[in-house]
Design an enzyme around this catalytic site. Sequence first.
Site, mmCIF file in Angstrom:
data_model
loop_
_atom_site.group_PDB
_atom_site.id
_atom_site.type_symbol
_atom_site.label_atom_id
_atom_site.label_comp_id
_atom_site.label_asym_id
_atom_site.label_seq_id
_atom_site.Cartn_x
_atom_site.Cartn_y
_atom_site.Cartn_z
ATOM 1 N N HIS A 212 25.937 32.574 67.760
ATOM 2 C CA HIS A 212 24.775 33.494 67.922
ATOM 3 C C HIS A 212 24.309 33.597 66.287
ATOM 4 O O HIS A 212 23.336 33.721 65.731
ATOM 5 C CB HIS A 212 24.711 34.663 68.513
ATOM 6 C CG HIS A 212 24.645 34.304 69.850
ATOM 7 N ND1 HIS A 212 24.004 35.621 70.679
ATOM 8 C CD2 HIS A 212 24.619 33.460 70.720
ATOM 9 C CE1 HIS A 212 23.744 34.734 71.865
ATOM 10 N NE2 HIS A 212 24.348 33.640 72.053
ATOM 11 N N ARG B 80 31.452 32.765 70.817
ATOM 12 C CA ARG B 80 29.934 33.015 70.823
ATOM 13 C C ARG B 80 29.383 33.700 69.750
ATOM 14 O O ARG B 80 28.095 33.394 69.282
ATOM 15 C CB ARG B 80 29.676 33.646 72.157
ATOM 16 C CG ARG B 80 28.293 33.760 72.518
ATOM 17 C CD ARG B 80 28.174 34.538 74.179
ATOM 18 N NE ARG B 80 26.842 34.308 74.514
ATOM 19 C CZ ARG B 80 25.947 35.496 74.713
ATOM 20 N NH1 ARG B 80 26.872 36.546 74.807
ATOM 21 N NH2 ARG B 80 24.819 35.457 75.449
ATOM 22 N N HIS C 92 31.619 26.429 76.804
ATOM 23 C CA HIS C 92 31.428 27.075 78.148
ATOM 24 C C HIS C 92 32.517 26.790 78.944
ATOM 25 O O HIS C 92 32.467 27.205 80.332
ATOM 26 C CB HIS C 92 30.181 26.723 78.780
ATOM 27 C CG HIS C 92 28.855 27.435 78.060
ATOM 28 N ND1 HIS C 92 27.918 27.360 78.483
ATOM 29 C CD2 HIS C 92 28.927 28.179 77.148
ATOM 30 C CE1 HIS C 92 26.917 28.041 77.611
ATOM 31 N NE2 HIS C 92 27.732 28.611 76.698
ATOM 32 N N ASN D 90 19.708 42.624 76.410
ATOM 33 C CA ASN D 90 20.691 42.734 75.667
ATOM 34 C C ASN D 90 21.590 41.372 75.679
ATOM 35 O O ASN D 90 21.765 40.688 76.564
ATOM 36 C CB ASN D 90 21.482 43.823 76.400
ATOM 37 C CG ASN D 90 22.816 44.354 75.501
ATOM 38 O OD1 ASN D 90 23.607 43.650 74.869
ATOM 39 N ND2 ASN D 90 22.592 45.629 74.871
HETATM 40 C C1 HEM Z 1 23.452 24.790 74.681
HETATM 41 C C2 HEM Z 1 22.928 26.144 74.823
HETATM 42 C C3 HEM Z 1 23.346 27.257 75.129
HETATM 43 C C4 HEM Z 1 22.851 28.259 76.039
HETATM 44 C C5 HEM Z 1 21.698 28.159 76.620
HETATM 45 C C6 HEM Z 1 24.046 29.365 76.148
HETATM 46 C C7 HEM Z 1 23.823 30.446 77.144
HETATM 47 C C8 HEM Z 1 24.812 31.298 77.334
HETATM 48 C C9 HEM Z 1 24.847 32.359 78.156
HETATM 49 C C10 HEM Z 1 23.301 32.975 78.839
HETATM 50 C C11 HEM Z 1 25.960 33.077 78.312
HETATM 51 C C12 HEM Z 1 26.505 34.113 79.107
HETATM 52 C C13 HEM Z 1 26.645 35.345 78.562
HETATM 53 C C14 HEM Z 1 26.784 36.567 79.221
HETATM 54 O O1 HEM Z 1 26.464 36.479 80.360
HETATM 55 O O2 HEM Z 1 27.308 37.686 79.017
HETATM 56 C C15 HEM Z 1 26.883 32.157 77.308
HETATM 57 C C16 HEM Z 1 28.227 32.338 77.138
HETATM 58 C C17 HEM Z 1 28.936 31.869 76.324
HETATM 59 N N1 HEM Z 1 28.674 31.014 75.515
HETATM 60 FE FE1 HEM Z 1 26.853 29.984 75.450
HETATM 61 N N2 HEM Z 1 24.995 29.087 75.286
HETATM 62 C C18 HEM Z 1 24.868 27.747 74.619
HETATM 63 C C19 HEM Z 1 25.539 27.270 73.772
HETATM 64 C C20 HEM Z 1 26.843 27.775 73.408
HETATM 65 C C21 HEM Z 1 27.271 27.214 72.114
HETATM 66 C C22 HEM Z 1 26.852 25.909 70.982
HETATM 67 C C23 HEM Z 1 28.836 28.143 72.055
HETATM 68 C C24 HEM Z 1 29.762 27.844 70.998
HETATM 69 C C25 HEM Z 1 30.167 26.826 70.464
HETATM 70 C C26 HEM Z 1 28.657 28.768 73.221
HETATM 71 C C27 HEM Z 1 29.671 29.784 73.473
HETATM 72 C C28 HEM Z 1 29.598 30.631 74.527
HETATM 73 C C29 HEM Z 1 30.840 31.292 74.834
HETATM 74 C C30 HEM Z 1 32.166 31.316 74.602
HETATM 75 C C31 HEM Z 1 30.292 32.057 76.189
HETATM 76 C C32 HEM Z 1 31.156 33.249 76.844
HETATM 77 C C33 HEM Z 1 30.948 34.577 76.329
HETATM 78 C C34 HEM Z 1 31.880 35.748 77.047
HETATM 79 O O3 HEM Z 1 32.899 35.220 77.475
HETATM 80 O O4 HEM Z 1 31.628 36.647 76.802
HETATM 81 N N3 HEM Z 1 27.600 28.694 73.843
HETATM 82 N N4 HEM Z 1 26.127 31.159 76.825
HETATM 83 C C1 LIG Z 2 20.870 46.267 84.382
HETATM 84 O O1 LIG Z 2 19.919 46.532 85.332
HETATM 85 C C2 LIG Z 2 19.493 47.944 85.443
HETATM 86 C C3 LIG Z 2 18.521 47.985 86.852
HETATM 87 O O2 LIG Z 2 17.669 47.117 86.971
HETATM 88 C C4 LIG Z 2 18.655 48.344 84.279
HETATM 89 O O3 LIG Z 2 18.307 49.615 84.411
HETATM 90 C C5 LIG Z 2 19.659 48.012 83.022
HETATM 91 O O4 LIG Z 2 19.143 48.469 81.966
HETATM 92 C C6 LIG Z 2 20.197 46.479 82.839
HETATM 93 N N1 LIG Z 2 21.055 46.579 81.993
HETATM 94 C C7 LIG Z 2 21.202 45.579 81.139
HETATM 95 C C8 LIG Z 2 22.210 45.544 80.048
HETATM 96 O O5 LIG Z 2 20.337 44.781 81.219
HETATM 97 C C1 LIG Z 3 22.724 46.250 73.520
HETATM 98 O O1 LIG Z 3 21.585 46.824 73.279
HETATM 99 C C2 LIG Z 3 21.635 48.354 73.328
HETATM 100 C C3 LIG Z 3 20.156 48.853 72.969
HETATM 101 O O2 LIG Z 3 19.131 47.837 73.190
HETATM 102 C C4 LIG Z 3 22.524 48.938 72.520
HETATM 103 O O3 LIG Z 3 22.545 50.200 72.773
HETATM 104 C C5 LIG Z 3 23.772 48.163 72.846
HETATM 105 O O4 LIG Z 3 24.637 48.540 71.758
HETATM 106 C C6 LIG Z 3 23.640 46.892 72.609
HETATM 107 N N1 LIG Z 3 25.199 46.271 72.866
HETATM 108 C C7 LIG Z 3 25.835 45.528 71.857
HETATM 109 C C8 LIG Z 3 27.135 44.924 72.535
HETATM 110 O O5 LIG Z 3 25.437 45.386 70.926
#
Ligand code: HEM
Ligand SMILES: *[C@@H]1O[C@H](CO)[C@@H](O)[C@H](O)[C@H]1NC(C)=O
Ligand SMILES: *[C@H]1O[C@H](CO)[C@@H](O)[C@H](O)[C@H]1NC(C)=O
Length: 348
Positions: free
Chosen positions: A65, A61, A191, A93
Amino acid sequence: MKTDIMLLVCLVVFGFLGLCQGGELMMNFYAKTCPLAEEIVKNVTWSHVSSNPNLPAKLLRLHFHDCFVRGCEGSILLNSTANSTAEKDATPNLSLAGFDVIDDVKAQLENACPGVVSCADIVALAARDSVSFQSTSIWDVLTGRRDGTVSLASEALANLPAATFNFTSLSQRFASKGLSVQDLVVLSGAHTIGIGHCNLFSYRLYNFTGKGDADPSLNPAYAAFLRTKCKSLSDNTTTVGMDPDNRAQDFGNDYFKILKQHKGLFQSDAALLTDNGASNAVELLLDSNRFFTQFAESIKSMGAIGVLTGTAGEIRKNCRFCPCAKPPSTPLHVDNSFLPLPAQESEN
Ligand code: HEM
Ligand SMILES: *[C@@H]1O[C@H](CO)[C@@H](O)[C@H](O)[C@H]1NC(C)=O
Ligand SMILES: *[C@H]1O[C@H](CO)[C@@H](O)[C@H](O)[C@H]1NC(C)=O
Ligand SMILES: *[C@@H]1O[C@H](CO)[C@@H](O)[C@H](O)[C@H]1NC(C)=O
Ligand SMILES: *[C@@H]1O[C@H](CO)[C@@H](O)[C@H](O)[C@H]1NC(C)=O
Ligand SMILES: *[C@@H]1O[C@H](CO)[C@@H](O)[C@H](O)[C@H]1NC(C)=O
Ligand SMILES: *[C@@H]1O[C@H](CO)[C@@H](O)[C@H](O)[C@H]1NC(C)=O
Ligand SMILES: *[C@@H]1O[C@H](CO)[C@@H](O)[C@H](O)[C@H]1NC(C)=O
């Protein structure tokens, strides 16, 4: 410096910077300058993955990004400074991780060949090597990227697709990076590993259309299961596996199987079934060999987005910090009001 003189000569001859940055990505760019570079990246990455099976998802990921914001030039690694909030601190975040692994790899590379291997290449290689843990490399990584000097939180919001995106918005974001619908579908297969936080999809579980209902495009039994995990819309601490059938976290095409069962976790996953071209691509990716071939191709395209090569950019010593930071070409205090996205559409 010699490269500066060459750049000057080049500029006099061509009078155009684009022609003078030279170089393209290639296989084994460091063969002469740091022959052990790729082996070091792999060894250090594997040593971390062996004690943390969640890392492949984090590092994959991170690569995504990095590439979608200013190109694959390591800006995702930069810390915020007194003057600007960096991509990694974009609010909400981004829940990114794996920075310590990149630091460790970089430290060992600086030992072996100081100032040679870019942070941007380390991100691309570590993503591949972590996902290929204890196997042969699942895809080839071209190298020769150089590091950028600017990282802006506002650009993360404006360039990354969000979990709430529909097919149109997803394909637009990918097209703006030179990636096709095919790339969108294939790369979404990432994913199959990793986790998602409840608050990013809970709105699909409760009161989706205001009638106390779930998203009709979500498998009802799977929605019921997810409701047992995610108890409220605002729960931003609980996580669930992105692919319910892949508890072993194997990298492969399982994502496309669960997608067809309407078990894609995010709306952006489910959206791939709402377009004919994309759902045809999903169908074809049920073939495992085809998936691996196409993933290698698409991630190569992703890994080439906006790269800095030749004499562009720099080679950072510390991946989190850019000592010779030139003033960013964009204003330091960026006015966010132009952002096209409502707050909840930015990726969390
Ligand atoms: C198509 C559009 C995409 C969207 C909207 C999207 C969105 C997201 C979101 C919202 C998460 C969850 C993050 C979390 O809750 O911590 C995620 C996780 C992830 N994404 Fe995507 N993503 C996209 C495409 C991709 C692509 C292109 C890759 C890599 C080639 C990728 C790799 C991953 C991986 C490996 C995770 C898991 C991260 C973890 O376990 O911490 N994603 N993605
Ligand atoms: C998670 O939600 C709590 C309460 O709504 C908020 O204070 C906090 O900043 C959020 N943390 C992240 C990482 O978004
Ligand atoms: C997420 O954002 C907060 C401040 O916005 C920062 O302190 C924290 O280190 C960030 N987390 C990561 C994983 O970069
Ligand atoms: C990488 O690991 C292999 C296997 O453990 C080892 O043989 C090799 O010497 C290591 N290479 C470097 C550069 O550390
Ligand atoms: C921040 O801005 C101030 C004043 O514009 C400047 O003197 C300083 O060097 C900048 N610091 C960084 C880390 O860019
Ligand atoms: C997709 O989302 C965009 C942005 O929210 C919206 O303008 C557009 O109407 C949506 N398209 C479809 C087909 O729902
Ligand atoms: C569901 O949404 C509707 C319309 O927004 C609202 O009136 C209702 O109170 C909501 N129900 C619950 C249980 O939140
Ligand atoms: C970057 O930020 C991290 C987390 O906030 C911190 O631990 C680290 O020391 C910082 N590194 C540099 C070089 O600024």
